[in-house]
Write an enzyme that holds these catalytic residues in place. Structure first.
Site, PDB file in Angstrom:
ATOM      1  CG  HIS B  58     -42.101   9.182  59.615  1.00 37.41           C
ATOM      2  ND1 HIS B  58     -42.536  10.476  59.524  1.00 37.41           N
ATOM      3  CD2 HIS B  58     -42.775   8.635  60.662  1.00 37.41           C
ATOM      4  CE1 HIS B  58     -43.432  10.728  60.468  1.00 37.41           C
ATOM      5  NE2 HIS B  58     -43.588   9.627  61.183  1.00 37.41           N
ATOM      6  CD  GLU B  60     -40.028  10.879  54.109  1.00 39.30           C
ATOM      7  OE1 GLU B  60     -40.497  10.060  54.941  1.00 39.30           O
ATOM      8  OE2 GLU B  60     -40.678  11.847  53.682  1.00 39.30           O
ATOM      9  CB  CYS B  88     -43.020  15.012  58.746  1.00 46.85           C
ATOM     10  SG  CYS B  88     -41.834  13.980  59.638  1.00 46.85           S
ATOM     11  CB  CYS B  91     -38.762  12.911  57.068  1.00 48.43           C
ATOM     12  SG  CYS B  91     -39.509  11.442  57.800  1.00 48.43           S
TER      13      CYS B  91
END
Lengths: 161, 161
Positions: B58, B60, B88, B91
Site C-alpha cells: 500500500h 503508506e 487502512c 497502514c
C-alpha cells in the site's frame, strides 16, 4: 498425511524456530511465521525490523511477501498462516488483504505486552475517533484527492484487488 | 517557508499526483503517500499491490519503507505522513510502529468503500474476539512458543524497537 492438530503443532514449532534463530542472529524481535498451502510451505519469515531498518518487517509481513512472491499472486487463497504470536493490527491487516483460509497463532498479545511489545496500544488507538488519537491526525484536501478515486472508478481495464 | 495549511495542501497534492501516476501506469490502486521531515521529503510511495504481487505494498507502507531506508532508521521521528486516503488498519499499524509526529489524510475510508476498497471490513474484524472472526483463527502451542519470549526477555544485548 499428518492430522490437523499434529500438523498445526509441527508448523508452530517451525515458526518458533524461525523466531529463535532471528533473535540469536540479531535480526530482530522474537517472532516467526510460516505459510502453508496443503502440505507445502509457500512462505517463511522472522522479524527483521532492527536489522533492515524496516518497521513493517514483522514476521507475518515478511512471510506474506515471501509467499506472494513464491506463488506469483497477491492473494494467498487456501493458505494457513502459522505465527508464533497473535498478529499486531498491522499484521492482521496484511493477513486480511492477503485473504488466507485460516490463521493459527501461539503466544497472545498479552504475552507480547509482558516482554514490552505493546500491540495493545495500537489496537486501542485504531478504535478511537481520528480526533482522539495519540498521533495528531487531520483531514486536508479531500476535494483535490477525490479526483484520483473518480479516475479509478471510470477505468475499465484495471486489476482489482 | 510555507504556512502550515499551505504546506499540508502542497504535500497532499503531491500524494494525489503519485496516486494518479500509479493508476495511469497500472502499478496499482489509487493511493499515494509522501513523508516529510521539516521541509524535506524523506519518502514517497504509491500503491503497487497488483504490479508487484505484494498485498502489503500500500502507498503508506511503500513510503514508510522508502523513508526508513533514506533516513537509515526504523523510526520516523518528527516526520509527517501525508496520504491521499485515510489509512487502512494495516497502514495505520505500520504508521504507529514507525512513530511519526503527525498524520494528514485527504479522502476518507467511506470514500474508499464507495470505489470498492472495503477497509471498513478489516476495521470491523479487528474489533471482534478472535473466535468470531471471518477468517477462522485458532490458538495452538503457546507452551512451545513462550520459550522464545523468555529468551528475548533474558537477553541484555538486544536492539529494542
Amino acid at each position: 498425511m499428518m492430522k490437523k492438530k499434529e500438523k498445526d503443532l509441527h508448523y508452530i514449532k517451525m515458526a518458533v524456530e524461525l523466531a529463535t534463530n532471528g533473535v540469536k542472529t540479531g535480526e530482530g524481535g522474537p517472532f516467526g511465521c510460516v505459510i502453508v498451502r496443503g502440505d507445502e510451505i509457500v512462505g517463511k519469515g522472522n522479524n527483521r525490523v532492527t536489522s533492515t531498518n524496516d518497521p513493517t518487517a514483522h514476521a507475518e509481513v515478511v512471510a506474506i511477501r515471501d509467499a506472494c512472491k513464491n506463488v506469483g499472486h497477491f492473494q494467498l487463497d487456501d493458505c494457513t498462516i502459522y505465527t508464533s504470536c497473535e498478529p499486531c493490527p498491522m499484521c492482521l491487516g496484511a493477513i486480511y488483504w492477503a485473504r488466507p483460509a485460516r490463521i493459527v497463532f501461539a503466544c497472545t498479545k498479552k504475552d507480547a505486552a509482558a516482554i514490552q511489545f505493546d500491540d495493545q496500544f495500537i489496537y486501542d488507538e485504531i478504535e478511537l475517533p481520528v480526533s482522539d488519537r495519540n498521533i495528531p491526525t487531520e483531514q486536508v484536501g479531500r476535494d483535490i484527492a477525490i479526483s484520483v478515486f473518480e479516475l479509478w472508478a471510470s477505468m475499465d481495464d484495471k486489476t482489482e484487488y
